[in-house]
Design a protein around this motif. Structure first.
Motif, PDB file in Angstrom:
ATOM      1  N   THR A 127      -6.841  55.338 -29.878  1.00 58.93           N
ATOM      2  CA  THR A 127      -5.147  55.698 -29.982  1.00 58.93           C
ATOM      3  C   THR A 127      -5.001  55.470 -31.395  1.00 58.93           C
ATOM      4  OG1 THR A 127      -5.849  53.105 -29.912  1.00 58.93           O
ATOM      5  CG2 THR A 127      -4.694  54.287 -27.991  1.00 58.93           C
ATOM      6  N   ARG A 128      -4.277  55.690 -32.107  1.00 62.44           N
ATOM      7  CA  ARG A 128      -4.062  55.488 -33.691  1.00 62.44           C
ATOM      8  C   ARG A 128      -4.273  54.323 -34.284  1.00 62.44           C
ATOM      9  NH1 ARG A 128       1.119  59.066 -35.544  1.00 62.44           N
ATOM     10  NH2 ARG A 128       1.178  60.769 -34.318  1.00 62.44           N
ATOM     11  N   GLN A 129      -5.194  54.427 -34.929  1.00 65.20           N
ATOM     12  CA  GLN A 129      -5.652  52.604 -35.670  1.00 65.20           C
ATOM     13  C   GLN A 129      -4.860  51.133 -36.352  1.00 65.20           C
ATOM     14  OE1 GLN A 129      -9.323  52.377 -36.289  1.00 65.20           O
ATOM     15  NE2 GLN A 129      -8.577  50.105 -35.922  1.00 65.20           N
ATOM     16  N   ALA A 130      -3.263  52.036 -36.703  1.00 61.01           N
ATOM     17  CA  ALA A 130      -1.963  51.156 -36.897  1.00 61.01           C
ATOM     18  C   ALA A 130      -2.061  50.410 -35.917  1.00 61.01           C
ATOM     19  CB  ALA A 130      -0.879  51.558 -37.777  1.00 61.01           C
ATOM     20  N   THR A 131      -1.708  51.490 -34.509  1.00 60.72           N
ATOM     21  CA  THR A 131      -1.406  50.628 -33.357  1.00 60.72           C
ATOM     22  C   THR A 131      -2.554  49.966 -32.265  1.00 60.72           C
ATOM     23  OG1 THR A 131      -0.690  52.672 -32.737  1.00 60.72           O
ATOM     24  CG2 THR A 131      -0.417  51.883 -31.160  1.00 60.72           C
ATOM     25  N   GLN A 132      -3.479  50.311 -32.712  1.00 63.21           N
ATOM     26  CA  GLN A 132      -4.498  49.283 -32.672  1.00 63.21           C
ATOM     27  C   GLN A 132      -5.132  48.705 -33.153  1.00 63.21           C
ATOM     28  OE1 GLN A 132      -9.131  51.314 -33.298  1.00 63.21           O
ATOM     29  NE2 GLN A 132      -9.672  50.910 -30.564  1.00 63.21           N
ATOM     30  N   GLU A 133      -4.512  48.020 -34.098  1.00 64.50           N
ATOM     31  CA  GLU A 133      -5.221  47.010 -34.846  1.00 64.50           C
ATOM     32  C   GLU A 133      -4.032  46.039 -34.307  1.00 64.50           C
ATOM     33  OE1 GLU A 133      -5.492  48.546 -38.628  1.00 64.50           O
ATOM     34  OE2 GLU A 133      -8.240  48.770 -37.736  1.00 64.50           O
ATOM     35  N   LEU A 173       3.195  60.788 -22.093  1.00 56.57           N
ATOM     36  CA  LEU A 173       4.129  60.297 -22.539  1.00 56.57           C
ATOM     37  C   LEU A 173       3.680  58.898 -23.184  1.00 56.57           C
ATOM     38  CD1 LEU A 173       6.949  61.064 -19.746  1.00 56.57           C
ATOM     39  CD2 LEU A 173       6.314  61.804 -22.228  1.00 56.57           C
ATOM     40  N   LEU A 174       2.451  58.835 -21.707  1.00 55.26           N
ATOM     41  CA  LEU A 174       2.058  57.223 -21.874  1.00 55.26           C
ATOM     42  C   LEU A 174       0.780  57.086 -23.166  1.00 55.26           C
ATOM     43  CD1 LEU A 174       0.590  56.628 -18.416  1.00 55.26           C
ATOM     44  CD2 LEU A 174       2.405  54.474 -19.575  1.00 55.26           C
ATOM     45  N   ARG A 175       0.756  57.923 -23.537  1.00 57.41           N
ATOM     46  CA  ARG A 175      -0.208  57.736 -24.873  1.00 57.41           C
ATOM     47  C   ARG A 175       1.026  57.809 -26.286  1.00 57.41           C
ATOM     48  NH1 ARG A 175      -1.507  63.309 -25.177  1.00 57.41           N
ATOM     49  NH2 ARG A 175      -3.544  62.970 -23.808  1.00 57.41           N
ATOM     50  N   GLU A 176       2.032  58.471 -26.278  1.00 55.04           N
ATOM     51  CA  GLU A 176       2.895  58.006 -27.255  1.00 55.04           C
ATOM     52  C   GLU A 176       3.670  56.492 -27.144  1.00 55.04           C
ATOM     53  OE1 GLU A 176       4.617  59.607 -29.879  1.00 55.04           O
ATOM     54  OE2 GLU A 176       3.032  61.644 -28.869  1.00 55.04           O
ATOM     55  N   LEU A 177       3.923  56.212 -25.856  1.00 52.33           N
ATOM     56  CA  LEU A 177       4.066  54.277 -25.905  1.00 52.33           C
ATOM     57  C   LEU A 177       2.885  54.025 -26.513  1.00 52.33           C
ATOM     58  CD1 LEU A 177       5.636  54.512 -22.349  1.00 52.33           C
ATOM     59  CD2 LEU A 177       6.915  53.798 -24.525  1.00 52.33           C
ATOM     60  N   GLU A 178       2.058  54.413 -25.963  1.00 55.05           N
ATOM     61  CA  GLU A 178       0.420  52.919 -26.457  1.00 55.05           C
ATOM     62  C   GLU A 178       0.138  53.642 -28.775  1.00 55.05           C
ATOM     63  OE1 GLU A 178      -4.167  53.436 -26.287  1.00 55.05           O
ATOM     64  OE2 GLU A 178      -3.194  54.281 -25.500  1.00 55.05           O
ATOM     65  N   THR A 179       0.305  54.812 -28.511  1.00 54.20           N
ATOM     66  CA  THR A 179       0.640  55.659 -30.233  1.00 54.20           C
ATOM     67  C   THR A 179       1.198  53.702 -30.317  1.00 54.20           C
ATOM     68  OG1 THR A 179      -0.257  56.754 -29.771  1.00 54.20           O
ATOM     69  CG2 THR A 179       1.209  56.977 -32.366  1.00 54.20           C
ATOM     70  N   ALA A 180       2.620  53.366 -30.168  1.00 55.82           N
ATOM     71  CA  ALA A 180       4.022  52.796 -31.022  1.00 55.82           C
ATOM     72  C   ALA A 180       4.185  51.393 -30.478  1.00 55.82           C
ATOM     73  CB  ALA A 180       5.374  53.488 -30.092  1.00 55.82           C
ATOM     74  N   HIS A 181       2.456  51.257 -29.845  1.00 57.85           N
ATOM     75  CA  HIS A 181       2.980  49.702 -29.498  1.00 57.85           C
ATOM     76  C   HIS A 181       3.252  48.927 -28.025  1.00 57.85           C
ATOM     77  CE1 HIS A 181       0.965  45.947 -29.978  1.00 57.85           C
ATOM     78  NE2 HIS A 181       1.803  45.490 -30.637  1.00 57.85           N
ATOM     79  N   LEU A 182       3.833  50.019 -27.625  1.00 56.27           N
ATOM     80  CA  LEU A 182       4.459  49.714 -26.564  1.00 56.27           C
ATOM     81  C   LEU A 182       4.431  49.230 -25.508  1.00 56.27           C
ATOM     82  CD1 LEU A 182       7.697  51.740 -27.708  1.00 56.27           C
ATOM     83  CD2 LEU A 182       8.010  48.532 -27.844  1.00 56.27           C
ATOM     84  N   VAL A 183       3.116  49.842 -24.878  1.00 57.64           N
ATOM     85  CA  VAL A 183       2.120  49.320 -23.546  1.00 57.64           C
ATOM     86  C   VAL A 183       0.471  49.289 -24.477  1.00 57.64           C
ATOM     87  CG1 VAL A 183       4.097  50.629 -22.107  1.00 57.64           C
ATOM     88  CG2 VAL A 183       1.367  51.646 -23.246  1.00 57.64           C
ATOM     89  N   SER A 184       0.088  48.531 -24.168  1.00 57.08           N
ATOM     90  CA  SER A 184      -1.725  49.425 -24.654  1.00 57.08           C
ATOM     91  C   SER A 184      -2.369  49.239 -23.070  1.00 57.08           C
ATOM     92  CB  SER A 184      -2.424  47.624 -24.815  1.00 57.08           C
ATOM     93  OG  SER A 184      -2.433  46.892 -23.404  1.00 57.08           O
TER      94      SER A 184
END
Length: 728
Positions: free
Chosen positions: A19-25, A356-367
């Protein structure tokens, strides 16, 4: 001398077997729920004396970006120094902090800075004290998770919770370990998880003040306030880069105001801004204005700011299909959801759902704390539920949940049939064209799927009961039966059938009502509730007799055989065995017929009728081999060995026991290997072969200890001691 169960198990139709770094952090800094089952280090092993110990490494990864908290970090370190000087167990309670304040963020950061202080490992659990749906984690679930992390086999844990707690405390008593109890509800949820020794350090995080933990257990309190403006600005700059923050000072000031020092809010904004790196920060600030009315339900007197605008900032940027999935995911029962289940919920192919889940994860709406499994932050789940209610028709929500429950039911049914292929099946409706249950190619896959989905299946059964989907309720209970028994989830076994019985009555079919009474009785029997077991089994038999259901009558008599045997009533057990045998013969259920022929022989030998016992056991052995019923064959060999032993034919008894042992080894049935080794030891001792007796008993003793059977272990140890004394 222990009595073997004749189907290689206690009664109940259970054969052993970037996942993108900002979202992960942002996930790291936001809240503790994302850490469940997450670990950046694998378990290790150390040897203490001659014993190899598991060194658990359950800590989540340390947050790469960390701002502020110097005072709190200093308090935690001073606390540990003070405790080391006094020799006391350390308990830290981070209380008074709002949801998303960074309690877990702080504890994990501090822990990684002091790993050298905990050479014997680190345990971590999210106690789900403030989960938006479902119940907080039970003490039993938490203890069993820790025992598994410490190397204990879940299938061999003691049934009693107090014994499980005692075993856990024994394992950690002398270890320099860190135990992080995250997101606790109250002191009673925590107290059983506190070690009794003085070597461990315990860190507790909670949204509640925990006065009992302080006054009774001497906990240190660390209150977390919101980040200062300078700390918040630094955190945002760490995520977005100093140049981008400096370029829009007014917008940054506005964002800091809206986030109000809450790390979760700052992290979500940072994730959104990083995802859209070319968007001006002023656009995000504008989206945060005038949104106060959308997240009022999440305040609840504990959250001193409105997070709805923060969540809406990410949500409103989603394309329609991704926003729809975001809302649908909130319908899923349980703590998380797998990729295939999410695809079923959304009515999408797995590849589309993954995107779609990848996009939600990137947006920090799911982990995605575990590969292929997704979860909401608890506040986000509530927000998603609200969006689903506002934007998805009730019919769409109903259809989505029905697809998910059908997926759960049909996959669980497949898993059950793999775990116990000899069990008498139930009929369930064929899956619809929109349902794509997992094929589960083999028993190992079935067991792994049930383990991963267990909490969700339990929560799903509860939802089905609330919605009046009665067939789903009792059929799901049936489909979890073997898993519950083998894994020792006896209380869950009982509770699923308590719900199953209610739904069976609503369903109305006598065969189903009898089945529910029978398997609820089976659960009570294995919990040691013999009177309630007999009551439920009596109901099962009466319903079956009133309906003239021969199959249900046979099954009821079969379990009543063992219920009576457990109470020492061998003659009554023999009567039920005879009834079950007669019915199974009439129904032409040959494997069950073989099992009950063996039961007849066993209980006849118990009352001294060895001639008839020999006849029935020989017939059982022939039928088991004809049906390739390996478990039944092994148990029948044990019974034949017992008959030979009781009649003085010790060489013949040894041959039977050794043949049974060989089969139990092939079947990986360690539980019954121990009983058979015990009997082999008896034969060798009686024939003067002391070395062979000691060898067999020593192996049996090792298994008894490993399976937490202390009574049998003590008895065999005494046999070994007597043998050694006799040699002297």
């Amino acid at each position: 001398m222990s009595v073997p169960d004749l189907e290689a198990n206690p009664p109940g139709d259970h054969n052993e077997n970037p996942t993108r770094q900002a979202t992960q952090e942002a996930l790291v800094s936001g809240h503790g729920r994302v850490f469940q089952a997450l670990g950046d280090q694998h378990n290790q092993f150390i040897t203490v004396g001659n014993v190899e110990r598991v060194v658990p490494r359950q800590l989540p990864p340390a947050p790469r970006r960390f701002a502020g908290r110097e005072v709190e970090l200093g308090v935690l370190t001073d606390m540990l120094d003070t405790a080391a000087e006094s020799g006391a167990t350390v308990v830290v309670s981070a209380i008074g902090g709002v949801g998303g304040i960074g309690k877990t963020w702080l504890s994990v950061h501090w822990a990684h800075e002091h790993l050298e202080w905990f050479p014997d490992g680190q345990l971590f659990v999210d106690l789900r004290g403030f989960a938006p749906t479902g119940e907080p984690m039970s003490v039993g679930e938490a203890v069993r998770g820790f025992l598994h992390a410490l190397g204990e086999d879940p299938a061999t844990l003691p049934v009693d919770l107090d014994a499980q707690v005692g075993l856990y405390r024994s394992l950690v008593a002398d270890r320099r370990m860190l135990i992080v109890l995250d997101n606790a509800r109250d002191t009673p949820q925590i107290a059983p998880l506190l070690p009794g020794g003085q070597a461990c350090t315990v860190v507790v995080t909670s949204r509640n003040h925990l006065p009992g933990l302080v006054t009774v257990h001497g906990a240190w309190s660390v209150d977390l306030a919101v980040l200062s403006e300078a700390e918040s600005r630094q955190l945002l700059a760490d995520h977005l880069g100093a140049d981008r923050v400096a370029a829009e000072p007014d917008a940054v000031a506005e964002l800091l105001k809206y986030c109000a020092g809450l790390p979760l809010a700052l992290s979500i904004v940072a994730a959104r801004a990083t995802t859209h790196a070319l968007f001006p920060l002023a656009a995000l600030a504008e989206e945060l204005r005038d949104q106060k009315a959308r997240l009022d339900g999440l305040n609840a007197g504990e959250i001193p700011l409105n997070l709805r605008a923060v969540f809406s900032c990410s949500y409103r940027a989603l394309p329609r299909d991704i926003a729809g999935l975001f809302g649908l995911l909130s319908l899923a029962p349980g703590p998380d959801i797998s990729l295939p289940a999410a695809a079923e919920l959304a009515g999408l192919p797995v590849t589309d759902a993954r995107a779609l889940l990848r996009e939600l994860e990137t947006a920090h709406l799911v982990s995605q704390p575990v590969l292929g499994r997704y979860r909401f932050h608890d506040l986000l789940r509530l927000y998603a539920t609200e969006q689903a209610r506002h934007h998805l028709p009730e019919s769409s929500r109903h259809a989505a949940l029905r697809r998910l429950m059908d997926f759960f039911l049909h996959t669980a049914h497949t898993a059950e049939r793999l775990l116990d292929p000899h069990r008498h099946p139930i009929e369930i409706d064929a899956s619809g064209p929109d349902c794509h249950p997992l094929p589960l190619p083999h028993q190992t896959a079935a067991d792994a799927w049930l383990e991963a989905e267990h909490a969700n299946l339990l929560a799903g059964q509860q939802i089905a009961a609330e919605l009046g989907w009665h067939a789903v309720v009792w059929q799901l209970a049936w489909s979890l039966d073997t898993f519950h028994y083998r894994r020792g989830h006896l209380h869950e076994w009982r509770s699923t059938w308590e719900a199953g019985l209610i739904s069976a009555r609503e369903f109305g079919a006598p065969a189903v009502i009898s089945l529910a009474h029978r398997l609820l009785g089976d659960a009570h029997l294995n919990l040691g509730n013999h009177n309630e077991a007999l009551r439920q089994l009596g109901h099962a038999l009466r319903v079956a007799e009133d309906a003239a259901d021969l199959s249900a009558q046979a099954h009821a008599h079969r379990i009543l055989t063992w219920a009576c045997g457990r109470q020492g009533d061998d003659r009554r057990a023999l009567e039920h065995a005879a009834s079950a045998l007669r019915l199974y013969q009439a129904l032409d259920l040959r494997a069950r017929e073989a099992a009950m022929l063996n039961a007849m022989g066993w209980f006849e030998s118990r009352i001294g009728d060895f001639e008839q016992a020999q006849v029935h056991c020989a017939a059982a052995l022939h039928l088991c081999r004809q049906q390739e019923y390996r478990v039944g064959e092994a148990n029948t060999l044990v019974s034949l060995g017992y008959v030979a032993q009781r009649t003085g034919r010790l060489d013949g008894a040894l041959d039977f026991y050794q043949a049974a042992l060989a089969l139990f080894r092939v079947l990986n049935s360690t539980y019954y290997q121990a009983d058979t080794l015990d009997r082999i030891g008896q034969i060798h001792a009686a024939t003067g072969h002391s070395d062979q007796a000691r060898e067999a008993w020593s192996e049996a003793l090792s298994i008894y200890k490993d399976k937490h059977r202390p009574t049998d272990a003590d008895r065999v140890q005494q046999e070994i001691d007597n043998l050694i004394e006799g040699v002297r």
